[in-house]
Design an enzyme around this catalytic site. Structure first.
Site, PDB file in Angstrom:
ATOM      1  N   LYS A 179      44.902  45.817  43.747  1.00 26.48           N
ATOM      2  CA  LYS A 179      46.145  45.492  42.739  1.00 26.48           C
ATOM      3  C   LYS A 179      45.757  44.001  42.144  1.00 26.48           C
ATOM      4  O   LYS A 179      45.832  42.983  42.827  1.00 26.48           O
ATOM      5  CB  LYS A 179      47.418  45.272  43.342  1.00 26.48           C
ATOM      6  CG  LYS A 179      48.350  45.260  41.968  1.00 26.48           C
ATOM      7  CD  LYS A 179      49.720  44.787  42.370  1.00 26.48           C
ATOM      8  CE  LYS A 179      49.815  43.361  42.265  1.00 26.48           C
ATOM      9  NZ  LYS A 179      49.742  42.720  41.153  1.00 26.48           N
ATOM     10  N   GLU A 253      45.163  33.784  51.625  1.00 25.61           N
ATOM     11  CA  GLU A 253      44.536  32.531  51.206  1.00 25.61           C
ATOM     12  C   GLU A 253      45.506  31.943  49.929  1.00 25.61           C
ATOM     13  O   GLU A 253      45.533  32.760  49.110  1.00 25.61           O
ATOM     14  CB  GLU A 253      43.062  32.891  50.591  1.00 25.61           C
ATOM     15  CG  GLU A 253      42.003  33.161  51.465  1.00 25.61           C
ATOM     16  CD  GLU A 253      41.929  32.098  52.732  1.00 25.61           C
ATOM     17  OE1 GLU A 253      42.325  31.017  52.635  1.00 25.61           O
ATOM     18  OE2 GLU A 253      41.645  32.658  53.916  1.00 25.61           O
TER      19      GLU A 253
HETATM   20  P1  NAD Z   1      50.957  34.852  42.885  1.00 23.10           P
HETATM   21  O1  NAD Z   1      51.494  34.643  44.559  1.00 23.10           O
HETATM   22  O2  NAD Z   1      52.053  34.818  41.967  1.00 23.10           O
HETATM   23  O3  NAD Z   1      50.394  36.249  42.766  1.00 23.10           O
HETATM   24  C1  NAD Z   1      49.161  36.423  43.394  1.00 23.10           C
HETATM   25  C2  NAD Z   1      49.086  38.104  43.407  1.00 23.10           C
HETATM   26  O4  NAD Z   1      49.881  38.495  44.312  1.00 23.10           O
HETATM   27  C3  NAD Z   1      49.289  38.696  42.092  1.00 23.10           C
HETATM   28  O5  NAD Z   1      48.542  39.987  41.975  1.00 23.10           O
HETATM   29  C4  NAD Z   1      50.753  39.205  42.254  1.00 23.10           C
HETATM   30  O6  NAD Z   1      51.124  40.234  41.532  1.00 23.10           O
HETATM   31  C5  NAD Z   1      50.747  39.605  43.781  1.00 23.10           C
HETATM   32  N1  NAD Z   1      52.071  39.523  44.314  1.00 23.10           N
HETATM   33  C6  NAD Z   1      53.005  38.453  44.471  1.00 23.10           C
HETATM   34  N2  NAD Z   1      53.996  38.858  45.169  1.00 23.10           N
HETATM   35  C7  NAD Z   1      53.823  40.048  45.753  1.00 23.10           C
HETATM   36  C8  NAD Z   1      54.517  40.670  46.839  1.00 23.10           C
HETATM   37  N3  NAD Z   1      55.689  40.741  47.335  1.00 23.10           N
HETATM   38  N4  NAD Z   1      53.727  42.064  47.142  1.00 23.10           N
HETATM   39  C9  NAD Z   1      52.787  42.358  46.647  1.00 23.10           C
HETATM   40  N5  NAD Z   1      51.950  41.486  45.682  1.00 23.10           N
HETATM   41  C10 NAD Z   1      52.609  40.342  45.260  1.00 23.10           C
HETATM   42  O7  NAD Z   1      49.638  33.590  42.471  1.00 23.10           O
HETATM   43  P2  NAD Z   1      49.193  33.399  41.069  1.00 23.10           P
HETATM   44  O8  NAD Z   1      50.299  32.731  40.178  1.00 23.10           O
HETATM   45  O9  NAD Z   1      48.466  34.846  40.607  1.00 23.10           O
HETATM   46  O10 NAD Z   1      48.126  32.613  41.614  1.00 23.10           O
HETATM   47  C11 NAD Z   1      48.113  31.085  41.661  1.00 23.10           C
HETATM   48  C12 NAD Z   1      48.283  30.805  43.188  1.00 23.10           C
HETATM   49  O11 NAD Z   1      47.065  31.288  43.839  1.00 23.10           O
HETATM   50  C13 NAD Z   1      48.251  29.362  43.533  1.00 23.10           C
HETATM   51  O12 NAD Z   1      49.211  29.139  44.345  1.00 23.10           O
HETATM   52  C14 NAD Z   1      46.723  29.054  44.111  1.00 23.10           C
HETATM   53  O13 NAD Z   1      46.867  27.979  44.869  1.00 23.10           O
HETATM   54  C15 NAD Z   1      46.511  30.436  44.852  1.00 23.10           C
HETATM   55  N6  NAD Z   1      45.065  30.626  44.821  1.00 23.10           N
HETATM   56  C16 NAD Z   1      44.568  30.294  46.151  1.00 23.10           C
HETATM   57  C17 NAD Z   1      43.248  30.581  46.299  1.00 23.10           C
HETATM   58  C18 NAD Z   1      42.787  30.285  47.716  1.00 23.10           C
HETATM   59  O14 NAD Z   1      41.526  30.841  48.001  1.00 23.10           O
HETATM   60  N7  NAD Z   1      43.498  29.811  48.632  1.00 23.10           N
HETATM   61  C19 NAD Z   1      42.556  30.856  45.239  1.00 23.10           C
HETATM   62  C20 NAD Z   1      42.974  31.162  44.196  1.00 23.10           C
HETATM   63  C21 NAD Z   1      44.601  30.931  43.758  1.00 23.10           C
END
Ligand code: NAD
Length: 486
Positions: A179, A253
């Site tokens: 997803k 991550e």
């Molecule tokens: P997000 O947590 O809002 O969403 C990430 C993904 O998770 C999306 O596909 C979203 O639809 C899904 N998701 C969210 N809640 C969920 C749930 N309860 N069940 C299943 N799926 C769920 O993050 P974002 O806004 O897309 O990305 C930004 C964040 O990602 C920042 O906090 C950034 O630091 C982090 N990030 C971390 C890394 C790493 O390697 N540590 C790399 C890139 C981004």
């Protein structure tokens, strides 16, 4: 409106491209021009999620038994397809996510390289044999795939992050439910399409799009899901981790609040370069992006002056129209969050430059914010503690190395950290003292190799398994130990 704007992209479940159960779709918007629709995507719900998990579970036995050379051949073919399409996939990536074309193209090529890397590494990833006292017995461990793996990815690296999860999952014999983020689903679609066209059998890779609130639970809590590899915010990761069953492995991550320490002996021009590249590439939306500048008080005025001069020259614009230093923020929500932190920064600290929303000609429908710098920031302030995920840097004055390390580690996060120094003693001490999974000495906090481990410490990761590199294969396999006599 072009053809892409009107196209409805389908899910891929059990080998078929299908609409979601509800029939609803949602537009994918261009952050440089929110009137530009970059395709419509399925609004999947629990029914679609359950179907995808069931299809992956049904496909697992045959895929597990498929010779590894055949699994590898599919990854090689998919890599070639991505490379052949690099220009068009990169344009779409820029259009849906906002990063510059050169960065987008690098990301697509890096994804192809990742598929190849795991196609090779996976073929020599084995167990061990163990010496023992019994001459009639051979003892060895073997690695086996887990079963169904759910891959959930964010929008900021919408093709390379899924590639570094899906490739090791597939080569080790797992089947996948993928997803992507609803804020940049087309790049993930192109990755899935390449793998499917390369010859993946039905059900081995299932692609579903839709809101996490509707489809998330079905693909993370189903008992058939044996592992979840997630990259995204700490709050979402924690929720998924806690909701996963006892027999579901998780690899999370998460967020960061990454520091760059500038010691008094540093080459200041170089340090400014590290701050600008680390803080503002991807418009500050890299998980490893620099957000705190811990600068020795002795060089703070000179460093600040040089940094301001560099920031004044940064260019900002639509990545499809030119080669700019910064693009738009990726979503309306990002824009609102970043602007609210800039407003907060103006109350908490001293605002030096930037942080304006651009809305003049060419910017009217884009989510543009100029790079911002605050000074007189302390570790207690929210702009120094919370992940902003935008082009905002905070200057914190420190007295010497020990105070710099104490400040750098005074955070719940531990993803990446950098130091600028010419003193080899501090470089070595830093690598030992800093609480971060990625440690950079005279390099930007951003950037990591395909073939080296990647992951965070503290609240930046579950710290269970590392991603990337050979060690990235471990998450997708379980170990059996065999005692064989006679
Ligand atoms: P997000 O947590 O809002 O969403 C990430 C993904 O998770 C999306 O596909 C979203 O639809 C899904 N998701 C969210 N809640 C969920 C749930 N309860 N069940 C299943 N799926 C769920 O993050 P974002 O806004 O897309 O990305 C930004 C964040 O990602 C920042 O906090 C950034 O630091 C982090 N990030 C971390 C890394 C790493 O390697 N540590 C790399 C890139 C981004």
């Amino acid at each position: 409106m072009d053809e892409l704007s009107q196209q409805a992209f389908l899910n891929h479940i059990g080998g078929e491209w299908v609409a979601c159960a509800s029939g609803a779709t949602a537009p994918n918007l261009n952050p440089a021009d929110s009137a530009d629709v970059v395709g419509r995507f399925q609004q999947s719900d629990a029914t679609d999620g359950a179907r995808a998990v069931a299809a992956a579970a049904a496909a697992f036995p045959a895929w597990r038994d498929t010779p590894i050379s055949k699994r590898a051949a599919i990854l090689f073919r998919a890599a070639q397809l991505l490379e052949d399409r690099a220009d068009s996939v990169a344009r779409e990536l820029t259009r849906e996510e906002g990063k510059g074309l050169a960065l987008a193209r690098d990301e697509v090529l890096r994804s192809a390289q990742t598929l190849r890397f795991y196609a090779v590494e996976g073929q020599s990833f084995t167990g061990e044999t163990f010496v023992n006292d019994d001459p009639d017995m051979v003892v060895y461990s073997q690695r086996e795939p887990l079963g169904v793996v759910t891959v959930i990815s964010p929008w900021n690296f919408p093709i390379s992050i899924p590639a570094r999860k899906i490739a090791p999952a597939l080569i080790t014999g797992n089947t996948v439910v993928f997803k992507p983020s609803s804020d940049a689903p087309l790049s993930g679609y192109r990755l899935a399409q390449a793998l499917i066209e390369a010859g993946l059998p039905p059900g081995v890779l299932n692609f579903v799009t839709g809101p996490a609130s509707k489809v998330g639970q079905a693909i993370t809590t189903a008992p058939a899901v044996r592992a979840i590899s997630f990259t995204g915010s700490t709050s979402a990761g924690e929720q998924i981790h806690r909701g996963a069953g006892l027999t579901t492995r998780t690899q999370m991550e998460l967020g960061g609040k990454n520091p760059l320490i500038v010691l008094a002996d540093a080459d200041l021009d170089r340090a400014v370069d590290l701050a600008v590249k680390g803080g503002f590439s991807l418009s500050g939306q890299a998980c490893t992006g620099t957000s705190r500048l811990l600068v020795d008080r002795k060089v703070l005025p000179a460093f600040t002056e040089k940094l301001l001069a560099r920031m004044a020259k940064l260019t900002i614009g639509n990545g499809l129209e030119g080669n700019f230093d910064l693009g738009p923020l990726a979503t309306r929500k990002q824009l609102d969050t970043v602007l609210s932190y800039i407003a907060l920064g103006k109350q908490e600290a001293t605002h030096l430059i930037g942080g304006e929303r651009l809305d003049g000609p060419g910017f009217e429908r884009g989510y543009y914010v100029t790079p911002a710098l605050f000074t007189d920031v302390t570790q207690q302030m929210r702009i120094a503690r919370e992940e902003i995920f935008g082009p905002v840097l905070a200057l914190i004055a420190v007295d010497g190395y020990d105070e710099a390390i104490a400040c750098a580690n005074d955070t719940e996060y531990g993803l990446a950290a950098a130091i600028a120094t010419r003193d080899a003693r501090y470089a070595h001490r830093f690598a030992r003292d800093i609480q971060a999974g990625t440690v950079k000495i005279n390099r930007t906090t951003t950037g990591n190799l395909i073939n080296a481990p990647f992951g965070g410490l503290k609240s930046s990761s579950t710290s269970t398994f590392r991603e990337s590199g050979r060690v990235g294969l471990e998450f997708y396999t379980q170990i059996k130990t065999v005692y064989r006599a006679g």
